[in-house]
Design a protein around this motif. Structure first.
Motif, PDB file in Angstrom:
ATOM      1  N   LEU A  90      40.054  36.149  15.658  1.00 19.12           N
ATOM      2  CA  LEU A  90      38.930  35.393  16.303  1.00 19.12           C
ATOM      3  C   LEU A  90      37.874  34.260  15.426  1.00 19.12           C
ATOM      4  N   GLN A  91      38.344  34.748  14.369  1.00 23.01           N
ATOM      5  CA  GLN A  91      37.727  34.034  13.532  1.00 23.01           C
ATOM      6  C   GLN A  91      37.521  32.537  13.130  1.00 23.01           C
ATOM      7  N   ARG A  92      38.866  32.370  13.316  1.00 22.43           N
ATOM      8  CA  ARG A  92      39.081  31.184  12.773  1.00 22.43           C
ATOM      9  C   ARG A  92      39.675  30.302  14.060  1.00 22.43           C
ATOM     10  N   PHE A  93      39.477  30.785  15.007  1.00 23.63           N
ATOM     11  CA  PHE A  93      39.949  30.630  16.736  1.00 23.63           C
ATOM     12  C   PHE A  93      39.380  29.139  16.482  1.00 23.63           C
ATOM     13  N   ALA A 126      22.558  26.716   2.339  1.00 20.38           N
ATOM     14  CA  ALA A 126      22.940  26.438   3.620  1.00 20.38           C
ATOM     15  C   ALA A 126      22.544  26.794   5.181  1.00 20.38           C
ATOM     16  N   CYS A 127      21.894  25.665   5.134  1.00 18.95           N
ATOM     17  CA  CYS A 127      21.627  25.688   7.031  1.00 18.95           C
ATOM     18  C   CYS A 127      22.114  25.680   7.748  1.00 18.95           C
ATOM     19  N   GLY A 128      23.558  24.405   7.322  1.00 21.59           N
ATOM     20  CA  GLY A 128      24.701  24.698   8.279  1.00 21.59           C
ATOM     21  C   GLY A 128      25.983  24.107   7.791  1.00 21.59           C
ATOM     22  N   ALA A 129      27.405  24.208   8.324  1.00 21.25           N
ATOM     23  CA  ALA A 129      28.309  23.290   7.509  1.00 21.25           C
ATOM     24  C   ALA A 129      29.470  23.267   8.423  1.00 21.25           C
ATOM     25  N   LEU A 130      30.054  22.076   7.910  1.00 20.88           N
ATOM     26  CA  LEU A 130      31.305  21.713   8.764  1.00 20.88           C
ATOM     27  C   LEU A 130      32.392  22.379   7.870  1.00 20.88           C
ATOM     28  N   GLY A 131      33.088  22.973   8.654  1.00 17.86           N
ATOM     29  CA  GLY A 131      34.682  23.369   7.898  1.00 17.86           C
ATOM     30  C   GLY A 131      35.962  23.177   9.082  1.00 17.86           C
ATOM     31  N   CYS A 132      37.109  23.039   8.919  1.00 19.05           N
ATOM     32  CA  CYS A 132      37.655  23.087   9.141  1.00 19.05           C
ATOM     33  C   CYS A 132      38.899  24.231   9.008  1.00 19.05           C
ATOM     34  N   SER A 133      39.681  24.941  10.247  1.00 17.42           N
ATOM     35  CA  SER A 133      39.809  26.552  10.385  1.00 17.42           C
ATOM     36  C   SER A 133      41.846  25.834   9.956  1.00 17.42           C
ATOM     37  N   TRP A 134      42.686  24.635   9.865  1.00 19.55           N
ATOM     38  CA  TRP A 134      43.588  25.041   9.124  1.00 19.55           C
ATOM     39  C   TRP A 134      43.858  23.383   8.517  1.00 19.55           C
ATOM     40  N   GLU A 135      44.989  23.540   8.377  1.00 20.73           N
ATOM     41  CA  GLU A 135      45.319  22.205   7.099  1.00 20.73           C
ATOM     42  C   GLU A 135      44.848  20.483   8.405  1.00 20.73           C
ATOM     43  N   VAL A 136      44.479  19.681   7.716  1.00 19.10           N
ATOM     44  CA  VAL A 136      44.426  18.757   8.654  1.00 19.10           C
ATOM     45  C   VAL A 136      44.948  17.209   8.471  1.00 19.10           C
ATOM     46  N   ASP A 137      45.450  16.607   8.814  1.00 17.99           N
ATOM     47  CA  ASP A 137      45.521  15.446   8.085  1.00 17.99           C
ATOM     48  C   ASP A 137      44.729  14.124   7.841  1.00 17.99           C
ATOM     49  N   ASP A 138      44.578  13.387   6.254  1.00 18.04           N
ATOM     50  CA  ASP A 138      43.306  13.272   6.369  1.00 18.04           C
ATOM     51  C   ASP A 138      43.015  11.786   7.230  1.00 18.04           C
ATOM     52  N   VAL A 139      44.126  11.151   7.207  1.00 17.26           N
ATOM     53  CA  VAL A 139      43.803   9.772   7.806  1.00 17.26           C
ATOM     54  C   VAL A 139      43.356  10.151   9.279  1.00 17.26           C
ATOM     55  N   GLU A 140      44.122  11.314  10.198  1.00 20.46           N
ATOM     56  CA  GLU A 140      43.133  11.708  11.524  1.00 20.46           C
ATOM     57  C   GLU A 140      41.802  12.180  11.433  1.00 20.46           C
ATOM     58  N   THR A 141      40.868  13.122   9.615  1.00 19.00           N
ATOM     59  CA  THR A 141      40.818  13.612  10.036  1.00 19.00           C
ATOM     60  C   THR A 141      38.633  12.028   9.263  1.00 19.00           C
ATOM     61  N   ALA A 142      39.388  11.149   8.717  1.00 16.73           N
ATOM     62  CA  ALA A 142      38.513  10.939   8.519  1.00 16.73           C
ATOM     63  C   ALA A 142      38.428   9.385   9.630  1.00 16.73           C
ATOM     64  N   ILE A 164      45.651  17.392  20.266  1.00 12.81           N
ATOM     65  CA  ILE A 164      43.919  19.020  20.234  1.00 12.81           C
ATOM     66  C   ILE A 164      44.097  19.144  18.280  1.00 12.81           C
ATOM     67  N   ARG A 165      45.179  19.063  18.071  1.00 10.40           N
ATOM     68  CA  ARG A 165      46.221  19.662  16.130  1.00 10.40           C
ATOM     69  C   ARG A 165      44.346  18.823  15.490  1.00 10.40           C
ATOM     70  N   SER A 166      44.402  17.798  16.389  1.00 11.70           N
ATOM     71  CA  SER A 166      44.053  16.614  15.417  1.00 11.70           C
ATOM     72  C   SER A 166      42.832  16.644  15.353  1.00 11.70           C
ATOM     73  N   TRP A 167      41.872  17.212  15.832  1.00  9.86           N
ATOM     74  CA  TRP A 167      40.374  17.690  16.276  1.00  9.86           C
ATOM     75  C   TRP A 167      39.367  19.359  16.015  1.00  9.86           C
ATOM     76  N   ALA A 168      40.838  20.135  17.296  1.00 15.93           N
ATOM     77  CA  ALA A 168      40.200  21.319  17.562  1.00 15.93           C
ATOM     78  C   ALA A 168      39.764  21.920  16.383  1.00 15.93           C
ATOM     79  N   GLY A 169      40.650  21.961  15.228  1.00 10.26           N
ATOM     80  CA  GLY A 169      40.369  23.312  13.766  1.00 10.26           C
ATOM     81  C   GLY A 169      39.061  22.262  13.455  1.00 10.26           C
ATOM     82  N   ILE A 170      38.318  21.330  13.712  1.00  8.23           N
ATOM     83  CA  ILE A 170      37.141  20.576  12.843  1.00  8.23           C
ATOM     84  C   ILE A 170      35.730  21.392  13.592  1.00  8.23           C
ATOM     85  N   GLN A 171      35.022  22.428  12.589  1.00  7.13           N
ATOM     86  CA  GLN A 171      34.465  23.414  13.695  1.00  7.13           C
ATOM     87  C   GLN A 171      32.976  23.026  12.702  1.00  7.13           C
ATOM     88  N   LEU A 172      31.587  23.074  13.396  1.00  5.22           N
ATOM     89  CA  LEU A 172      30.887  23.524  12.961  1.00  5.22           C
ATOM     90  C   LEU A 172      30.158  24.802  13.193  1.00  5.22           C
TER      91      LEU A 172
END
Length: 897
Positions: free
Chosen positions: A674-677, A833-849, A882-890
């Motif tokens: 569940l670490q990257r879920f 760090a007090c917090g971080a944003l990270g991506c759990s999988w490969e992401v598209d540059d345009v959608e991530t931007a 779903i793939r465009s946003w779900a992998g960007i985790q706080l």
């Protein structure tokens, strides 16, 4: 014949003309470079056959010493006997005494104590023996008494030798006596006193340049640290001894070090590597006619085969070991073999015979007051023939737990006690015993710096942790909740602590405090053991007991003071995971906040649901369909299956993983699979979870508690690491950040850039990341062709900044058998760090931007967690996949302002 030793001792032809000087230098060379000494062996053989009887006798004695240094005991013994006969024929009393001393030592090493005593008596009754000769004799008598387990007598003899030698100028002999006295104190479980004597001896040998004796001391210090559970320190000492033996060409010493390293491998559960090396060790000792050492290797190999589930192989090897021990009349090891044989016999259903074998061994160990071996007998009896295990046996285990025994024996015993208490309905006592087990296991693991050995130890004890969790989830006692919290915390993010270890100068005050705390904890353990020994010693004085009690109280006060210093530091949660309390977390939780803590085993997913009022424990069966859904969602970015199938899996998982809940904020502490879920993508009531609640991840409870205690501050400035390439889709996110905060931009990314951050900074990385699951420390962030590796974050302080890693797999963390997490997020947390944003999988540059622009626009008026939720909602509303946003985790804890 002008070859020089590596120790700088030249033996020339001129020196041979003065045989006394040659004799002194040759004996010194045997302690420094045996290979160089071998060049003079042909010359000594010619002298042995010469007509000068005294010179022949002295040369024979040197031949005996030479072969003794080589480890060829039979040849050494024959040469020394020849020398003794020749000295008697001359006659030459000093030469006779030297031969008696050497023969006494040789017979003692072979276990022939009667013959050794005869030679010792010949010296002690000789009126021509000087103080040094008598001191050497007392040392040998003391060593014999030690090997016969007559520790008090041994200590008196060695102390007498130390007193005699202290009146002479023989520093080497003084150090030898201290070394042996340290060995005796070790056997008496007086570890502090043993270390004092051994360190004095080691320093003296180093000053004298005696490499061989220095190696002996390193070996003994390794045994001290091994008993204390400092496994890595013990291995370092053994490797130091091994290097010294190689330097002087002592292959036998190397073999003894290999034997002890082999034994450590068995003790930490590294059975596969151990059995692969056993044949070479057996052959080494067999060639040297060292039957006891050969049998010891065979016995340990039998234990390893038992643990590997190969009883037939274990039986064959154990039979060989028993034959040797019977021939040697070694009752101690025969008793150990009986215990192992009992387990093999019980496996075939012969429980009564197994019980008799164990009781026979236990009686021997009890008579000899060998507490740990007796404890192992009782544990083996409970494991092999439970029907024969009674109340008296359990009462004896409780008594033995108060004696000084090893960590693993104490762990097994406390598990057994806890099981019996749980079976009898005494759950509070069982929980207390389990808490002891947790502390003992973690204390042992934390002393092992090698990740491979740490993994093997945890793999050996993996079922123990899972059994603890299962029991504690079954019980509803409030007391069990904090034990669960400590247990879950200890199985997560240990790498955060290990990453901070290193030179004090490089990693700053928190590292210094962590080392200081560890030293204090070690000292407190030593004082506890010493007090336990004194309270059992009828000869101990009241003043001595009072002094130890006072020292222990002062040490505990220092421990609390150091803990407080760590608690005041922003990295506290990364150092003190065992201090995490669910009660404290509940008290800190804002209204409307829910915490979900997961623990995954091979059969269950255990879940803690915590709010400010209650803690609810649940166990979810982990079947193949659940595993398949988790794997599919986790790998969603690589899957070719459609959005509909992904939604169906998220609906099923939402109904399984999530409890009935209400609130505004969800904090999740995941585990293993569940670490990257993407928890925010779970679907309940036909809506994504992120639409109803903000969702953030905390890699461990320590980070959760730390975030609750230290609310995030307002960001007043931003630092952006990005390229200035035209057409880069990430340029728009940089311009959005610049419209909100004062911005500093950089096309390079290094530790100097990170050091400029503070608690009011936001750091945005607009590059690429590459995560290496096989070697996480080699993962790196890339910007403009420059690579910044994960290991470079060790020792960096980023001052409580918020870190946005808007790049592929930047939120991925690797876990192993020991559940340690290694990844960009955990390393940035360890850097402050007090917090971080990270991506759990490969992401598209345009959608991530696009997501990032929504995120930063929302931060004009919202907190970080609300901005994360708003950005996800924006892409959901725009009907993005779903793939465009779900992998960007706080990651972290964020409050609304």
């Amino acid at each position: 014949m002008d070859r020089s030793s590596r120790g700088g001792v030249p033996l020339t032809s001129d020196l041979l003309n003065d045989f006394s000087a040659f004799e002194r230098e040759f004996l010194k060379l045997l302690q420094q470079d045996i290979e160089s000494a071998s060049a003079y062996e042909p010359k000594l053989r010619r002298l042995v056959r010469g007509s000068d009887l005294l010179l022949a006798a002295r040369s024979s004695r040197l031949m005996g010493r030479y072969y003794g240094a080589l480890g060829e005991n039979n040849r050494a013994l024959r040469w020394m006997q020849v020398a003794l006969r020749r000295f008697k024929a001359v006659p030459h009393r000093p030469g006779e005494i030297q031969c008696h001393l050497a023969l006494m030592d040789m017979h003692m090493r072979r276990g022939s104590f009667e013959r050794a005593s005869d030679h010792g008596k010949a010296i002690s009754t000789d009126s021509s023996a000087n103080h040094v000769d008598l001191a050497k004799t007392w040392i040998n008598f003391g060593v014999m008494a030690h090997r016969r387990r007559q520790y008090d007598r041994s200590a008196k003899l060695l102390e007498a030798a130390v007193n005699i030698v202290s009146k002479t100028n023989h520093k080497n002999l003084w150090a030898i006596a201290l070394h042996n006295l340290g060995c005796v104190e070790l056997s008496r479980n007086r570890f502090g006193e043993a270390q004092v004597h051994l360190n004095h001896a080691r320093k003296q040998f180093e000053l004298l340049g005696s490499s061989l004796h220095s190696a002996y001391v390193h070996q003994t210090l390794a045994e001290v640290h091994s008993i204390l559970g400092h496994i890595q320190v013990a291995m370092n000492e053994l490797n130091a001894a091994r290097s010294l033996y190689l330097t002087v060409g002592d292959r036998l010493g190397v073999a003894y070090c290999d034997l002890e390293l082999f034994s450590i491998d068995i003790s930490v559960g590294n059975f596969g590597d151990a059995v692969n090396r056993s044949d070479a060790l057996v052959q080494e000792f067999q060639q040297r006619s060292l039957s006891f050492e050969k049998a010891t290797v065979l016995y340990l190999t039998a234990k390893a085969w038992m643990c590997l589930g190969e009883p037939d192989l274990a039986d064959d090897v154990l039979l060989q070991a028993r034959k040797v021990f019977k021939r040697e009349k070694n009752q101690h090891y025969l008793a150990l073999c009986d215990v192992l044989l009992a387990e093999l016999v019980a496996a075939d259903g012969h429980f009564e015979r197994a019980s008799k074998l164990i009781e026979k061994a236990r009686k021997y160990f009890r008579d000899k007051r060998l507490f740990e071996q007796e404890m192992n007998c009782l544990i083996a009896k409970h494991r092999a023939c439970l029907d024969q295990f009674g109340r008296d046996d359990m009462a004896r285990i409780r008594v033995l737990l108060k004696r000084p025994i090893s960590t693993m024996a104490a762990v097994e015993a406390r598990f057994l006690v806890a099981s019996e208490c749980a079976r009898g309905g005494r759950k509070a006592v069982a929980i207390r015993e389990l808490a002891h087990v947790i502390a003992l296991l973690e204390e042992t693991r934390s002393t092992i710096d090698s990740s491979d050995r740490r993994r093997s130890l945890f793999g050996h004890q993996k079922s123990a942790y899972e059994r603890l969790v299962a029991w504690l989830f079954e019980w509803n006692e409030r007391q069990s909740n904090d034990v669960i919290a400590q247990l879950l915390e200890m199985t997560r993010c240990r790498e955060l602590m290990n990453a901070m270890k290193g030179p004090f100068e490089d990693t700053g005050p928190p590292n210094r405090l962590a080392h200081e705390l560890q030293s204090l904890l070690d000292h407190a353990g030593h004082l506890d053991r010493k007090l336990s020994r004194l309270t059992q010693d009828p000869c101990a004085s009241a003043a001595e007991v009072t002094e130890v009690v006072r020292s222990r109280k002062a040490c505990r006060a220092s421990i609390q003071k150091t803990k407080k210093s760590l608690q005041d530091h922003r990295r506290l949660s990364l150092y003190m995971p065992s201090d995490v309390s669910l009660s404290d977390i509940q008290a800190l939780l804002p209204e409307g906040t829910l915490v979900l803590v997961f623990f995954v085993t091979d059969e269950q997913i255990y879940r803690l649901a915590i709010d400010d009022q209650k803690v609810i424990k649940s166990a979810i069966p982990l079947d193949s369909s659940l595993l398949r859904d988790i794997g599919y969602v986790t790998q969603a970015s690589r899957s070719t299956l459609g959005e509909t199938r992904l939604r169906q899996a998220l609906v099923r998982l939402g109904g399984t993983l999530l409890p009935q809940m209400e609130g505004k904020q969800l904090l999740i502490v995941p585990h293993k699979q569940l670490q990257r879920f993407p928890f925010g993508a779970l679907i309940t009531n036909q809506t994504f979870l992120i639409e109803e609640m903000s969702v953030s991840i905390c890699p461990n409870l320590g980070i959760l508690a730390h975030g609750l205690r230290h609310p995030q501050k307002h960001f007043r400035r931003a630092l952006i690491a990005c390229s200035q390439r035209d057409g880069d889709p990430k340029a728009k996110e940089a311009s959005t950040i610049a419209s909100i905060y004062p911005v500093q931009q950089s096309e390079r990314f290094d530790t100097k850039l990170l050091a400029s951050l503070d608690s009011e900074s936001l750091f945005h990385f607009a590059g690429h990341s590459y995560f290496d699951a096989a070697q996480p420390e080699r993962s790196y962030l890339e910007l403009g062709g420059d690579r910044f590796f994960l290991y470079q974050l060790e020792g960096v302080d980023i001052g409580g900044a918020f870190v946005n890693l808007a790049s592929c797999q930047s939120g991925v963390m690797a876990h192993d058998l020991s559940n340690e997490l290694v990844g960009f997020v955990t390393h940035f947390f360890s850097a402050g760090a007090c917090g971080a944003l990270g991506c759990s999988w490969e992401v598209d540059d345009v959608e991530t931007a696009e997501w990032m622009v929504h995120f930063y626009e929302s931060m004009r008026e919202m907190s970080v967690r609300e901005a994360h939720q708003s950005a996800c909602r924006a892409l959901i509303g725009a009907d993005r996949s779903i793939r465009s946003w779900a992998g960007i985790q706080l990651y972290g804890v964020f409050r609304s302002d």
